[in-house]
Design an enzyme around this catalytic site. Structure first.
Site, PDB file in Angstrom:
ATOM      1  CG  ASP A   8      -1.658   1.278   1.485  1.00 37.67           C
ATOM      2  OD1 ASP A   8      -1.622   2.157   0.610  1.00 37.67           O
ATOM      3  OD2 ASP A   8      -2.287   1.403   2.555  1.00 37.67           O
ATOM      4  CE  LYS A  70      -1.646   6.975  -3.465  1.00 44.21           C
ATOM      5  NZ  LYS A  70      -2.208   6.120  -2.401  1.00 44.21           N
ATOM      6  CD  GLU A 154      -5.046   3.820  -2.646  1.00 50.56           C
ATOM      7  OE1 GLU A 154      -5.922   4.615  -2.228  1.00 50.56           O
ATOM      8  OE2 GLU A 154      -3.886   4.173  -2.909  1.00 50.56           O
ATOM      9  CG  ASP A 177      -9.462   5.701   1.694  1.00 53.02           C
ATOM     10  OD1 ASP A 177      -9.019   6.265   2.716  1.00 53.02           O
ATOM     11  OD2 ASP A 177      -8.719   5.173   0.840  1.00 53.02           O
TER      12      ASP A 177
END
Ligand code: AMP
Length: 582
Positions: A8, A70, A154, A177
């Site tokens: 992850d 990211k 994800e 999330d």
């Protein structure tokens, strides 16, 4: 074959894991932490530091410490709505290279933990990542010496971790999330055993960090710099997920002033509410884009550290009109799902999938010591099956149910998992009705329920794990023993069945001869007695000759034909007489 990592690669934190003997595990670094901050420090002498150590350097050297890369990967310079507080070009690096450093670090954690070289990985990315962002992530993996076998979204990974791939075709799931810096909502549908992303929505500038800032500003006295309160605010926020009130103390936070105060969950929630309300419209939008209503969802799952807050859980329940599934750690679900995907790809999950069937037959012992199978081996769980039993002898007032596991014909050669006693009113042979039901739930827990149908009274026995979770070697040993002894086992079963029949016949014949003694000719009586003696002889013989016993039973049966007919006739006459018909 070399291990396949599940990774992850997060905005704030990253995790790595592998399949180990059929189970997905997440790996800890030398400091015992499974969470690696996605931070990289580039020292002017060329030294590169990753993780918690890089974060520690950020305080002294912010311009050379890269975080949240990211947000930049796979994008052109200046694209997107986030500007980093550092200049990558000045550091002579790029988002792909920074990500590669993080991946290399994670690979190192795994290689040390597993004591072997590892060169393959599954890496997760947000569902909304476009081709360029996915390709850049893959490139980063390759730079880190990893062959990227799959880029996994994800929410799909999270759904795998929650085991939702077992829900069944066309089931729909929402994944909410809320992490440190971003919010994502995805709606998935299971098609052909694979999750399809129906829609995604979210806000790349919304997360737990915003709440930390709001709380720091709320706490900081007039004139003080809220930045100095950030760390304490985050720590207090996390504590308030568990308690109603917590104390914050910051001695000499600016060199001269000290701070101490009590902060409550109610205060925090007041600050959080407007932020969480912003997630609501994204959820509704994602549902609309998927062409669904909240009621169409089969499950809502939570991902990201911020979903540990009670108010978040409450908000999600309100938005979707159902309680979210809380069975997994929200901050580890994505990584765990990546590892499970890795296990599916390299075949090491086959052992775990085997857990979903019964490795050996389950049954109970019946009269005569035989195994009566209720759930055969290789039955997919969850499952249930049952049978009705009766009392084999008169005046019995309880039945002992021995729960057995194994492939052998005789109870004594199988393993006993447990036993229970079912009481019922005493009566003639065959008068009791006891239903025995075996039920195995999705967790492999076997529940044996025995019910006396006359009284409706249930007796229940719960057997954990052993029904499904048996070591491979033991399963193999049991199966090969059953093959090896197949012939003698089958003979024993036939023998036992014949023996029960013989004993029943002998008892009935003796009783009938006493009752109808006079009505039988001497010849007939001699024939019957000889046949009975022959049965007795085989029964008492040294060998369990099933075939001979069956033959002797047959002869006795034939010899008593007329007697039997007479018995029936007499019973009929008695019955008619009782009713005054003759
Ligand atoms: P993630 O990006 O999933 O690692 O989530 C990180 C965010 O979760 C940060 O904002 C953390 O402050 C927040 N967080 C972690 N644990 C908790 C907790 N127990 N209660 C509230 N927020 C938490």
């Amino acid at each position: 074959m070399s291990l396949l990592l599940g990774i992850d690669l997060g905005t704030t934190n990253s995790l790595v894991g592998v399949m180990d003997s059929g189970f997905p595990i997440l790996l800890a670094d030398a400091e015992g932490s499974r969470l690696t901050p996605s931070a990289v420090h580039f020292a002017s002498d060329g030294t590169v530091t990753v993780g918690a150590a890089a974060l520690r350097r950020r305080a002294l050297d912010p311009a050379r410490t890269v975080t949240s890369v990211k947000r930049l990967i796979g994008r052109r310079a200046g694209e997107g709505d986030w500007q980093p507080p550092y200049a990558l070009a000045a550091l002579g690096t790029s988002p792909v290279q920074v990500s590669a450093e993080i991946l290399r670090h994670l690979r190192g954690i795994a290689e040390r933990a597993m004591e072997q070289e590892i060169t393959r990985a599954v890496i997760t990315v947000p569902a909304y990542f476009n081709d360029a962002q996915r390709a850049a992530t893959k490139k980063a993996g390759e730079l880190a010496g990893l062959q990227v076998e799959r880029i996994l979204s994800e929410p799909t990974a999270a759904a795998l971790a929650y085991g939702l791939d077992k829900l069944g075709e066309h089931r729909k799931v929402a994944v909410y999330d809320l992490g440190g810096g971003t919010f994502d909502i995805s709606v998935l549908e299971l098609r052909d055993g694979v999750f399809q992303v129906l829609s995604t929505a979210g806000d790349t500038q919304l997360g737990g960090d915003d709440l930390d800032r709001a709380l720091a500003e709320h706490l900081a006295p007039a004139g003080a710099d809220p930045a100095r309160f950030l760390e304490a605010a985050e720590a207090a926020k996390k504590r308030l997920s568990e308690t109603e009130s917590t104390r914050i103390e910051l001695p000499f936070y600016d060199g001269t002033h000290s701070f101490a105060a009590e902060v409550t969950r109610v205060e925090l929630e007041k600050l959080a509410r407007p932020l969480l309300d912003r997630t609501r419209s994204h959820c509704l939008r994602a549902l609309a884009d998927a062409g669904l209503q909240a009621a169409d969802l089969d499950e809502v799952i939570l991902v990201g550290g911020s979903t540990r807050m009670p108010l978040v859980r409450q908000t999600v329940a309100e938005i979707f009109g159902r309680e979210p599934n809380l069975s997994q750690h929200p901050d580890e679900a994505v990584a765990l799902g990546a590892v499970i995907q890795a296990g599916i790809l390299d075949g090491s999950l086959r052992n775990v999938l085997l857990l979903d069937v019964t490795p050996l037959s389950l049954g109970i012992e019946t009269f005569g010591g035989l195994m009566n199978v209720i759930i055969p081996r290789n039955t997919t769980i969850p499952c249930k099956a049952g049978e009705m039993f009766t009392n084999a002898v008169a005046n019995q007032s309880e039945m002992l149910v021995r729960v057995l596991q194994g492939e052998r014909e005789l109870a004594r050669d199988n393993w006993e998992l447990g036993r229970l006693v079912v009481p019922f009113p005493a009566g003639p042979k065959g008068s009791a009705r006891v239903g025995v039901q075996f039920r195995i739930d999705a967790d492999g827990i076997l529940e044996v329920l025995a019910r006396d149908t006359a009284s409706g009274v249930d007796t229940v026995l719960e057997i954990r794990n052993t029904a499904v979770d048996v070591e491979d070697e033991r399963v193999e040993a049991m199966i090969s023993a059953s093959v090896e002894h197949a012939f003698e086992d089958m003979n024993e079963r036939v023998w036992t069945e014949a023996r029960l029949k013989a004993e029943e016949l002998l008892g009935a014949v003796a009783a009938a001869l006493i009752q109808f003694g006079e009505a039988v000719t001497a010849e007939e009586r001699a024939g019957i007695e000889a046949a009975a003696l022959a049965v007795r002889a085989v029964l008492d013989g040294p060998e369990h000759d099933a075939r001979a016993l069956k033959a002797a039973n047959q002869i006795l049966d034939d010899a008593t034909q007329e007697l039997a007919v007479r018995l029936v006739e007499q019973a009929m006459e008695e019955s008619l007489a009782r009713r005054g018909l003759v």
